[in-house]
Design a protein around this motif. Structure first.
Motif, PDB file in Angstrom:
ATOM      1  N   SER A 211       3.921  -9.722   5.867  1.00  0.00           N
ATOM      2  CA  SER A 211       2.834 -10.623   5.499  1.00  0.00           C
ATOM      3  C   SER A 211       3.350 -11.607   4.456  1.00  0.00           C
ATOM      4  CB  SER A 211       1.613  -9.858   4.966  1.00  0.00           C
ATOM      5  OG  SER A 211       1.927  -9.175   3.764  1.00  0.00           O
ATOM      6  N   GLU A 213       2.249 -14.009   1.180  1.00  0.00           N
ATOM      7  CA  GLU A 213       1.221 -14.150   0.147  1.00  0.00           C
ATOM      8  C   GLU A 213       1.316 -15.567  -0.431  1.00  0.00           C
ATOM      9  OE1 GLU A 213      -0.150 -11.387   0.735  1.00  0.00           O
ATOM     10  OE2 GLU A 213       1.642 -10.397   1.472  1.00  0.00           O
ATOM     11  N   THR A 227       5.967  -9.876   2.174  1.00  0.00           N
ATOM     12  CA  THR A 227       5.772  -8.444   1.971  1.00  0.00           C
ATOM     13  C   THR A 227       6.154  -7.676   3.228  1.00  0.00           C
ATOM     14  OG1 THR A 227       3.905  -8.918   0.510  1.00  0.00           O
ATOM     15  CG2 THR A 227       4.098  -6.666   1.330  1.00  0.00           C
ATOM     16  N   LYS A 229       5.758  -4.572   5.689  1.00  0.00           N
ATOM     17  CA  LYS A 229       4.663  -3.672   6.022  1.00  0.00           C
ATOM     18  C   LYS A 229       5.254  -2.426   6.680  1.00  0.00           C
ATOM     19  CE  LYS A 229       1.091  -5.860   7.973  1.00  0.00           C
ATOM     20  NZ  LYS A 229       0.019  -5.961   6.984  1.00  0.00           N
ATOM     21  N   HIS A 246       3.502  -0.915   1.577  1.00  0.00           N
ATOM     22  CA  HIS A 246       3.959  -2.309   1.533  1.00  0.00           C
ATOM     23  C   HIS A 246       5.036  -2.423   0.457  1.00  0.00           C
ATOM     24  CE1 HIS A 246       0.240  -3.576   3.692  1.00  0.00           C
ATOM     25  NE2 HIS A 246      -0.307  -2.633   2.972  1.00  0.00           N
ATOM     26  N   PHE A 248       7.109  -5.576  -1.692  1.00  0.00           N
ATOM     27  CA  PHE A 248       7.283  -6.990  -2.024  1.00  0.00           C
ATOM     28  C   PHE A 248       8.485  -7.085  -2.971  1.00  0.00           C
ATOM     29  CE2 PHE A 248       6.532 -10.759  -4.586  1.00  0.00           C
ATOM     30  CZ  PHE A 248       6.068 -11.691  -3.660  1.00  0.00           C
ATOM     31  N   HIS A 279      -3.261 -14.782   2.896  1.00  0.00           N
ATOM     32  CA  HIS A 279      -2.512 -13.592   3.325  1.00  0.00           C
ATOM     33  C   HIS A 279      -2.342 -13.716   4.832  1.00  0.00           C
ATOM     34  CE1 HIS A 279      -1.335  -9.331   3.597  1.00  0.00           C
ATOM     35  NE2 HIS A 279      -2.242  -9.182   4.538  1.00  0.00           N
ATOM     36  N   GLY A 301      -3.957 -10.346  -0.045  1.00  0.00           N
ATOM     37  CA  GLY A 301      -3.761  -9.138   0.734  1.00  0.00           C
ATOM     38  C   GLY A 301      -4.419  -7.945   0.073  1.00  0.00           C
ATOM     39  N   ASP A 303      -4.701  -3.486  -0.205  1.00  0.00           N
ATOM     40  CA  ASP A 303      -3.756  -2.399  -0.511  1.00  0.00           C
ATOM     41  C   ASP A 303      -2.903  -2.684  -1.747  1.00  0.00           C
ATOM     42  OD1 ASP A 303      -4.704  -1.101   1.694  1.00  0.00           O
ATOM     43  OD2 ASP A 303      -2.991  -1.521   2.975  1.00  0.00           O
ATOM     44  N   ILE A 305      -1.581  -5.320  -2.886  1.00  0.00           N
ATOM     45  CA  ILE A 305      -0.492  -6.293  -2.768  1.00  0.00           C
ATOM     46  C   ILE A 305      -0.446  -7.253  -3.956  1.00  0.00           C
ATOM     47  CG2 ILE A 305       0.320  -8.278  -1.418  1.00  0.00           C
ATOM     48  CD1 ILE A 305      -0.267  -6.696   1.106  1.00  0.00           C
ATOM     49  N   LEU A 308       1.642  -5.763  -6.568  1.00  0.00           N
ATOM     50  CA  LEU A 308       3.077  -5.801  -6.263  1.00  0.00           C
ATOM     51  C   LEU A 308       3.650  -7.173  -6.606  1.00  0.00           C
ATOM     52  CD1 LEU A 308       3.166  -3.999  -2.769  1.00  0.00           C
ATOM     53  CD2 LEU A 308       3.186  -2.991  -5.066  1.00  0.00           C
TER      54      LEU A 308
END
Length: 417
Positions: A211, A213, A227, A229, A246, A248, A279, A301, A303, A305, A308
Motif C-alpha cells: 500500500s 501512504e 507499506t 502487506k 504491515h 513500513f 491509502h 491506512g 491497522d 499504519i 508505523l
C-alpha cells in the motif's frame, strides 16, 4: 464534554473549529495538537470500541443514536459557528463519504474532497472505469449478470476473485477456480446478486501486495512511502485476503518504487481532491513485476499504519494533515529504518490454555507489546478479523524475523471435540 444531538452547540470560543465524523483517538489528538477546537460526533454504539478513547481529547463529543440525526445536527453546528472543515478518516458508517457530502452542501470553502471522488473509490466498477480512463493498467474484470457469465470468465481467465461491487476492505472476498462449484460458496441470493450487478469478478493476480501512504495538499500529492502487506498464510480456515501485519517501508527495487509512485500520482491528480490523506493498495505481479491498482481510499491506512509512518519518519500523517489544513508549510519527510505491526491471530477454535515464554529482543529493536493473554475468551476464535489478542509493533532491523521468533514461543492448546 458530552452532548446529545438535540443540545445545540454554540460559539463558546473563537478557536478554529473542526467537525470530525466518527473520529478515533489519533485523529482527534492530532487536531488538538494543531490548535483546533474539535467537535467529534460518535454514534452511541461506538462507545465500546476504539472510538471511546477519543473522548479524552475532543473539546466536545456529540453522541447520536441514529445516523438520521446527522443532517440536522451538522446544519445547526455550521449555522452557529465558523467551521474550518468537516472531516472523517474512516469507512465506518461511510464517514469519508458523509464528510464530503456535508462539506459540499454546507461549506463555501475548505472542501477537501468531492463526493464524486469518494463515490468513484467506494464503487469497484466505477473505480476500474476511472483507472481505465486515465490509462492505468487494469486486471481483467467483469460485473457478471448470470451464472453463465461467471463460468465464461473463469474459462477465459482461470482462477478469479469475486467480491461485492460496493464498499472497500477485505471482507466477503472469495477465490474461485474453474473446477469449483462456486454456487456452493456463495449465499442463496447468488442469482439476485448477479442480476442486480452487486458482484465484480477479477482475474486472480498472484504477487506481492503493498500500500502507498500519501498526503495531498492543495492538489499536490506527497508520498510518505510504501507499506509491505503480510497476509494470513494459505491452508488455514482464515481468509487469505486479510492482513496479519504491515511493515513500513517496503524494500523494493527503485524502478518498482517509481512505477508505483507514478500510478498513485496519476490517481490523485485526476480525482479532483484538494487536501486529504490517501491509502492506495496495489499488487506487484509475481514473475512479471507489473503493477496493478486494487483500490484507493481518501483516508489513512488502518491497522496502525500511521504509527508505523511516524516511527520511521518522525511525523504522524494525521498531524501533518491538520498542519496543512492550518495553512502551515509541511516539512520534508525523510524515512529512516523500518517499523512493523504483527497481529497474533490464533487458529479457528476454542482455546483451553496459553503459555507465553519469556523473550528478549536485541538492543537495536524498539518494542511495543500490545498482546494480552491474561484471559481466554469463552467464545472460540471465529474468523480472520478476530484480533482481540492484539499485536506487537517492532522498529529496527530484521523485524520480520524477530516477530516470527517471538510468536513461535507462544504455545496454545485447543479444546478438542
Amino acid at each position: 464534554y458530552f452532548r446529545d444531538a438535540h443540545n445545540l452547540i454554540g460559539g463558546e470560543t473563537n478557536m478554529k473549529k473542526i467537525i470530525v465524523l466518527f473520529g478515533h483517538k489519533a485523529v482527534v489528538k492530532a487536531a488538538k495538537e494543531q490548535g483546533f477546537y474539535v467537535i467529534n460526533i460518535l454514534q452511541s454504539n461506538m462507545l465500546h470500541s476504539t472510538f471511546i478513547k477519543a473522548c479524552n481529547f475532543a473539546d466536545e463529543t456529540v453522541i447520536i443514536n441514529n445516523l438520521s440525526e446527522l443532517d440536522g445536527l451538522i446544519d445547526r453546528i455550521v449555522s452557529t459557528n465558523i467551521v474550518a472543515g468537516i472531516v472523517s478518516f474512516t469507512d465506518t458508517r461511510d464517514g469519508v463519504l458523509k464528510s464530503a457530502a456535508y462539506s459540499e452542501k454546507l461549506l463555501s470553502e475548505n472542501r477537501f474532497v468531492t463526493k464524486e471522488s469518494v463515490d468513484i473509490l467506494i464503487d469497484k466498477k466505477k473505480m476500474r472505469d476511472f483507472l481505465k480512463s486515465i490509462n492505468l493498467k487494469l486486471v481483467p474484470n467483469i460485473v457478471p449478470k448470470t451464472v453463465d457469465d461467471v463460468r465464461q470468465f473463469l474459462k477465459v481467465n482461470g482462477k478469479s476473485i469475486i467480491k461485492p461491487v460496493a464498499g472497500q476492505g477485505s471482507q466477503d472476498i472469495f477465490l474461485i477456480a474453474p473446477e469449483d462449484r462456486f454456487e456452493d460458496i456463495f449465499p442463496k441470493q447468488l442469482n439476485e446478486s448477479l442480476s442486480n450487478g452487486w458482484l465484480i469478478m477479477e482475474k486472480f493476480i498472484d504477487g506481492k501486495e503493498v500500500s502507498v501512504e500519501t498526503l495531498t495538499y492543495d492538489g499536490v500529492t506527497q508520498i510518505f512511502g510504501i507499506t509491505d502487506k503480510y497476509k494470513i498464510p494459505k491452508g488455514t480456515p482464515h481468509s487469505q485476503f486479510v492482513e496479519s501485519g504491515h511493515v513500513f517501508c517496503a524494500n523494493l527495487e527503485s524502478y518498482l518504487v517509481n512505477d508505483i509512485y507514478n500510478n498513485v500520482r496519476q490517481i490523485f491528480n485526476h480525482l479532483n481532491v484538494s487536501t486529504t490523506l490517501g491509502h492506495t493498495e496495489m499488487i506487484i505481479g509475481k514473475g512479471t513485476n507489473e503493477v496493478y491498482v486494487v483500490e484507493s481510499h481518501l483516508r489513512a491506512g488502518g491497522d496502525c499504519i500511521p504509527d508505523l509512518v511516524e516511527n520511521v519518519s518522525g511525523y504522524n500523517p494525521y498531524y501533518l494533515f491538520f498542519k496543512a489544513l492550518d495553512g502551515e508549510q509541511l516539512p520534508l519527510i525523510t524515512n529512516k529504518g523500518r517499523s512493523g505491526i504483527f497481529y497474533y491471530i490464533p487458529e479457528v477454535g476454542k482455546i483451553s490454555s496459553v503459555t507465553k515464554h519469556s523473550h528478549t529482543f536485541s538492543d537495536d529493536i524498539y518494542v511495543k507489546d500490545r498482546l494480552d493473554f491474561t484471559t481466554i475468551d469463552v467464545n472460540p476464535i471465529q474468523n480472520s478479523f478476530d484480533r482481540k489478542w492484539g499485536y506487537i509493533m517492532l522498529s529496527g532491523t530484521n523485524i520480520e524475523e524477530a516477530a516470527r521468533k517471538y510468536f513461535s514461543e507462544i504455545c496454545i492448546e485447543y479444546e478438542r471435540e
